[in-house]
Design a protein around this motif. Structure first.
Motif, PDB file in Angstrom:
ATOM      1  N   ILE A 290      87.602  24.008  89.776  1.00 58.43           N
ATOM      2  CA  ILE A 290      86.664  23.921  88.657  1.00 58.43           C
ATOM      3  C   ILE A 290      85.272  23.880  89.274  1.00 58.43           C
ATOM      4  N   THR A 291      84.392  24.774  88.823  1.00 57.14           N
ATOM      5  CA  THR A 291      83.060  24.898  89.427  1.00 57.14           C
ATOM      6  C   THR A 291      81.998  24.750  88.345  1.00 57.14           C
ATOM      7  N   TRP A 292      80.979  23.919  88.636  1.00 56.16           N
ATOM      8  CA  TRP A 292      79.890  23.663  87.708  1.00 56.16           C
ATOM      9  C   TRP A 292      78.629  24.396  88.168  1.00 56.16           C
ATOM     10  N   PHE A 293      77.817  24.821  87.214  1.00 54.51           N
ATOM     11  CA  PHE A 293      76.576  25.547  87.496  1.00 54.51           C
ATOM     12  C   PHE A 293      75.452  25.027  86.602  1.00 54.51           C
ATOM     13  N   ILE A 294      74.241  25.044  87.133  1.00 53.82           N
ATOM     14  CA  ILE A 294      73.043  24.808  86.328  1.00 53.82           C
ATOM     15  C   ILE A 294      72.094  25.969  86.584  1.00 53.82           C
TER      16      ILE A 294
END
Length: 342
Positions: A290-294
């Protein structure tokens, strides 16, 4: 960060060494050793100081969190070890399944395939989180003298939290504050298994507000994936610089583990100003990670402990305060939501 030493010849910041406070990023797959540079100012033999990790992500195995270093300007520095993969850029791999617009984003009390629900699956309150706000619906509470909790403007969807003129009751409890939520638990077009959610919004800055964009399993809570969370009820929380990403695991309404990270993204990545303008917060859910981005840049990644689950989204501004709830803005303005299914 660095700290002064504790030995017989105590190294002092600004005298023997230049103090540092910096982030070290280990991404999955990186080597387990990285170099931190601390300049030596006055290499008094055996003057010692400490280099230590202040924190690591929840669930991360930090191991030894500190090292004692002796000053010696005559020795060559350890060769730098900086190998590691570059941060990912957010690129949807799935097919666009749903996108927010005036035409597609509707809401109702219970919700259905063409409308999000204005309450959580368990109702209009969250006493288990010590929340002090009741989740409002402008139609359900149309005679209660409330301010519109949801309205579409040229900027986007305004999710408005408020202090109520008169308390409202839910499940025998009187609430003095109005919170706001849109939940997709009965809205199948916004539910996916693997794929990506991208959410673009401007955050509130009112102390006591608790904005979030999160995912719950269609099979029930937990598991949960928090794409963005802002803990405005904490006095130390800085809405413009901090974000939180968390995984909650377990089954049958019982959480058995929690892992994630509080991050000063302004300090680590130079990304901030979340109350001053619109920023995108995205998550990519794949069988492995699971990868988060801003704003399109990878900020966090975790091994996926929830293989095979299906998800529905929730966006809300909870309230957790007993104060005036009048400073700044209690509004989260949602400009866009895109949902891609793999």
């Amino acid at each position: 960060m660095t700290e002064d030493g504790t030995g017989l010849v105590r190294g002092v910041a600004g005298v023997n060494y230049q103090p540092i406070y910096k982030s070290v990023i280990f991404r999955p797959g990186d080597p387990l050793t990285k170099t931190v540079e601390v300049p030596i100012i006055l290499g008094v033999p055996q003057a010692d100081f400490i280099v230590r990790f202040v924190e690591a992500p929840w669930g991360g195995k930090m191991g030894t969190d500190r090292a004692h270093v002796q000053c010696d300007f005559q020795k060559e520095a350890t060769p730098a070890q900086t190998a590691g993969r570059e941060a990912r850029t957010f690129t949807p791999s799935g097919t666009l399944q749903w996108r927010m617009s005036r035409e597609t984003l509707k809401w109702s009390d219970a919700g259905h395939d063409k409308a999000w629900s204005t309450k959580l699956p368990n109702g209009r309150s969250q006493p288990g989180n010590q929340e002090t706000g009741i989740y409002l619906d402008g139609w359900v509470y149309r005679d209660a003298g409330i301010e519109a909790p949801l309205r579409y403007t040229d900027e986007g969807l305004v999710m408005h939290s408020q202090k109520l003129k008169q308390p409202l009751e839910w499940d025998g409890v009187a609430y003095d504050y109005g919170a706001v939520v849109l939940s997709g638990h009965n809205t199948k077009p916004v539910q996916i298994g693997y794929g990506q959610y991208e959410f673009t919004a401007q955050m509130p800055d009112r102390r006591g507000s608790w904005p979030a964009f999160w995912l719950i399993s269609t099979a029930g809570w937990p598991p949960e994936i928090d794409i963005y969370e802002g803990f405005g009820f904490e006095s130390w929380w800085d809405f413009d610089r901090y974000t939180a990403n968390t995984l909650h695991g377990g089954a049958n309404i019982t959480r058995t583990f929690q892992q994630g990270i509080f991050m000063n993204t302004d300090e680590v990545y130079g990304i901030g100003g979340f109350t001053k303008g619109f920023h995108s917060f995205a998550v990519d859910i794949q069988p492995d990670y699971i990868t988060w981005f801003i704003d399109g840049k990878e900020t966090y990644q975790a091994v996926n402990p929830f293989a095979g689950f299906r998800w529905y989204p929730i966006m809300n501004v909870a309230v957790k305060t007993s104060g005036d709830y009048a400073d700044g803005s209690g509004d989260m303005i949602v400009k866009d939501i895109k949902i891609y299914s793999d």
